[in-house]
Design an enzyme around this catalytic site. Structure first.
Site, PDB file in Angstrom:
ATOM      1  N   HIS A 141       0.900  34.999 -28.905  1.00  0.00           N
ATOM      2  CA  HIS A 141       0.750  33.551 -29.034  1.00  0.00           C
ATOM      3  C   HIS A 141       1.239  33.093 -30.403  1.00  0.00           C
ATOM      4  O   HIS A 141       1.000  33.743 -31.430  1.00  0.00           O
ATOM      5  CB  HIS A 141      -0.711  33.144 -28.842  1.00  0.00           C
ATOM      6  CG  HIS A 141      -0.847  31.723 -28.418  1.00  0.00           C
ATOM      7  ND1 HIS A 141      -0.659  30.656 -29.277  1.00  0.00           N
ATOM      8  CD2 HIS A 141      -1.138  31.170 -27.202  1.00  0.00           C
ATOM      9  CE1 HIS A 141      -0.832  29.523 -28.617  1.00  0.00           C
ATOM     10  NE2 HIS A 141      -1.124  29.809 -27.360  1.00  0.00           N
ATOM     11  N   HIS A 142       1.935  31.944 -30.427  1.00  0.00           N
ATOM     12  CA  HIS A 142       2.485  31.430 -31.678  1.00  0.00           C
ATOM     13  C   HIS A 142       1.383  30.983 -32.634  1.00  0.00           C
ATOM     14  O   HIS A 142       1.627  30.836 -33.838  1.00  0.00           O
ATOM     15  CB  HIS A 142       3.430  30.261 -31.390  1.00  0.00           C
ATOM     16  CG  HIS A 142       4.572  30.176 -32.359  1.00  0.00           C
ATOM     17  ND1 HIS A 142       4.475  30.547 -33.682  1.00  0.00           N
ATOM     18  CD2 HIS A 142       5.863  29.752 -32.203  1.00  0.00           C
ATOM     19  CE1 HIS A 142       5.621  30.340 -34.288  1.00  0.00           C
ATOM     20  NE2 HIS A 142       6.486  29.874 -33.411  1.00  0.00           N
ATOM     21  N   ALA A 143       0.173  30.788 -32.147  1.00  0.00           N
ATOM     22  CA  ALA A 143      -0.932  30.482 -33.052  1.00  0.00           C
ATOM     23  C   ALA A 143      -1.259  31.666 -33.941  1.00  0.00           C
ATOM     24  O   ALA A 143      -1.863  31.495 -35.016  1.00  0.00           O
ATOM     25  CB  ALA A 143      -2.175  30.082 -32.245  1.00  0.00           C
ATOM     26  N   VAL A 176       1.170  34.285 -34.798  1.00  0.00           N
ATOM     27  CA  VAL A 176       2.308  34.778 -35.584  1.00  0.00           C
ATOM     28  C   VAL A 176       3.468  33.801 -35.522  1.00  0.00           C
ATOM     29  O   VAL A 176       3.660  33.108 -34.530  1.00  0.00           O
ATOM     30  CB  VAL A 176       2.803  36.158 -35.079  1.00  0.00           C
ATOM     31  CG1 VAL A 176       1.761  37.243 -35.295  1.00  0.00           C
ATOM     32  CG2 VAL A 176       3.204  36.096 -33.613  1.00  0.00           C
ATOM     33  N   ASN A 204       1.284  31.258 -39.400  1.00  0.00           N
ATOM     34  CA  ASN A 204       2.520  30.481 -39.350  1.00  0.00           C
ATOM     35  C   ASN A 204       2.780  29.809 -40.685  1.00  0.00           C
ATOM     36  O   ASN A 204       1.912  29.094 -41.210  1.00  0.00           O
ATOM     37  CB  ASN A 204       2.423  29.424 -38.250  1.00  0.00           C
ATOM     38  CG  ASN A 204       2.570  30.017 -36.872  1.00  0.00           C
ATOM     39  OD1 ASN A 204       3.671  30.213 -36.385  1.00  0.00           O
ATOM     40  ND2 ASN A 204       1.451  30.345 -36.239  1.00  0.00           N
TER      41      ASN A 204
END
Length: 510
Positions: free
Chosen positions: A155-157, A159, A327
């Site tokens: 999940h982009h949350a 990395v 991020n």
């Protein structure tokens, strides 16, 4: 208080923006060759390997803990992943008649279709936000080695691109024999439960700290923004440095929820040599190749806008050496010069556009926030997203960008996972409402691997666009050099075939 880590404002935004039509995870498709004499299922070997590396991989051993009433951003808490859930097996459908051939169009199409289907599925928020899919049923390599594919979801949350590379450095090895990691007792995953009092007190403390930080930094930020505005006004009279609105295309509607995926491999050493010959960075060439392919693709269908297409380009704000799993990135806009028929003028346009973007970003990089107060933000973000989707359907909103193009430096040498040699590194990134095509590029050893993820309703023929990028490289080879440089012919681009792994040549982005 139980150990927990608050999500930054930017991290949490990827959660708040997620919908069934807009999953917010990234990943990659890898092809692996298993070592000679390997017995058993690769998924079982991978589970053992990941279990050993878990203490050194925080993104894989933590889950979300939501705040009461979703009033503010959630936090990360330690969690022990069930590796039978997180590492799963698939098998390509058997082919009738002739045996499948390694790297054939049929095998590639089956792999791309499976990845497209899996990429459209959201991750379970009750568990750590990752999943690895082992894909069996591939043909053996020409020299007889058994091959498997691995599609990863993160999940982009948790990395961004650089944090995913740092995680890969933990999981992958530089030799077939896996190293024995040195584990610290404090790094071992534990299970936590948070009480209501802990959640509320932690949220209040965090909000107060964020507000105080913004107030302290406000005078300097205002001064920096004013300086940047004056410089931008001085630079932006004409040409590629001046950006207007993007033209409306079929890529700029609401996402459908279905995905189409295609891959492409280009020779990295040749691209670096071509960059030197044309006074262009590798990133310039990636933008030119994609812009040239889009121009040809849309022109062949009578859909080429008279105005230049605009790419949204993620830009890392991460300090050198920072490997934290979060991020730290922003987004810049670059004109691709697709309105220009002359390829040399188009390349000059892209070079000027990227230099203008870098100059502007240099002024703003230190004041762009990656964290901010979040009280009420989950509600506001979800409401704003609903309004945005309705506005997209009526075509009343101006178009800022047409697609996303991202270039992430990757490993510079051959790598191994659980003893298997990694042959490809095709990125799989996010398609959003309003941006129906995401082209992410990552270097690996002697290759530059392209992953083209599209909304299936906006661009079902994304494989044809991948082929057009290969044609654009042939066009680039034919352009006269701006400076004396030796550009040696290399192998034709592959869409894709198994790359030959040789000693690394580096992957500078210039």
């Amino acid at each position: 208080m139980a150990a927990m880590k608050r999500l930054s404002g930017l991290d949490a935004t990827f959660l708040h923006l997620e919908t069934p039509e807009q999953p917010m995870h990234v990943g990659a498709l890898h092809l692996f060759e298993l070592p000679q004499g390997h017995r058993g299922r690769f998924a079982a070997a991978l589970r053992r390997h990941i279990a050993e590396r878990l203490p050194l991989a925080p993104p894989l051993r933590r889950r979300l803990w939501m705040m009461p009433l979703n009033l503010t951003n959630p936090v990360w808490v330690d969690a022990l992943p069930d590796l039978r859930h997180h590492i799963v097996e698939h098998r390509l459908p058997a082919r009738r008649g002739r045996a499948r051939t390694a790297g054939s169009d049929e095998e590639r199409a089956a792999l791309q279709a499976l990845v497209a289907r899996l990429h459209a599925q959201r991750l379970d928020r009750e568990r750590p936000l990752w999943r690895f899919h082992v894909i069996e049923g591939l043909a053996p390599a020409a020299h007889g080695a058994r091959r498997v594919a691995l599609y990863t979801q993160l999940h982009h949350a948790a990395v961004d691109g650089q944090a995913a590379v740092a995680l890969a450095n933990v999981l992958l090895d530089i030799a077939p024999q896996p190293r024995k990691p040195t584990l610290r007792a404090s790094a071992r995953a534990r299970r936590f439960e948070l009480s209501l009092v802990e959640m509320i007190s932690g949220a209040v403390t965090s909000e107060a700290a964020q507000v105080a930080h913004l107030i302290r930094g406000l005078p300097a930020a205002v001064g920096t923004l004013a300086t940047a505005a004056r410089r931008a006004a001085t630079r932006g009279g004409r040409g590629a440095g001046r950006l207007g609105l993007a033209p409306r295309t079929r890529l700029n509607g609401s996402a459908s929820g279905a995905r189409a995926f295609a891959v492409l491999t280009l020779p990295l050493p040749e691209l670096k040599a071509l960059g030197r010959a044309h006074d262009a960075t590798l990133n310039d060439l990636v933008l030119w190749l994609v812009g040239t392919a889009l121009r040809r693709h849309f022109a062949a269908r009578g859909e080429l806008p008279r105005q230049s297409l605009v790419a949204a380009v993620p830009v890392s704000l991460r300090a050198q050496g920072d490997t934290r799993a979060d991020n730290q990135a922003s987004m810049a806009l670059v004109s691709l010069g697709t309105q220009l028929a002359d390829p040399r003028r188009r390349l000059a346009h892209v070079r000027a556009a990227t230099r203008a973007m870098k100059s502007t970003l240099a002024d703003l990089k230190h004041v762009l926030p990656t964290d901010f107060p979040s009280l009420g933000v989950p509600w506001l973000t979800e409401a704003a997203l609903a309004l945005y989707r309705r506005a997209l359907k009526t075509e009343r909103l101006p178009v800022v960008a047409n697609l996303v193009i991202s270039n992430v430096p990757g490993p510079e040498q051959p790598l191994y996972l659980a003893g298997a040699r990694m042959c490809t590194n095709y990125p799989c990134s996010i398609v959003t409402h309003g941006l129906g095509l995401n082209i992410t590029v990552q270097s690996y050893d002697q290759s530059l691997d392209f992953g083209l993820m599209a909304d299936a309703a906006a661009m079902p023929e994304v494989g044809e666009l991948a082929a057009a990028i290969a044609v654009a490289l042939d066009e680039l080879r034919g352009l006269p050099a701006l400076a004396a440089a030796s550009v040696r012919p290399a192998q034709k681009p592959r869409v894709p075939a198994r790359p030959r792994v040789r000693k690394a040549a580096g992957a500078s982005r210039g």
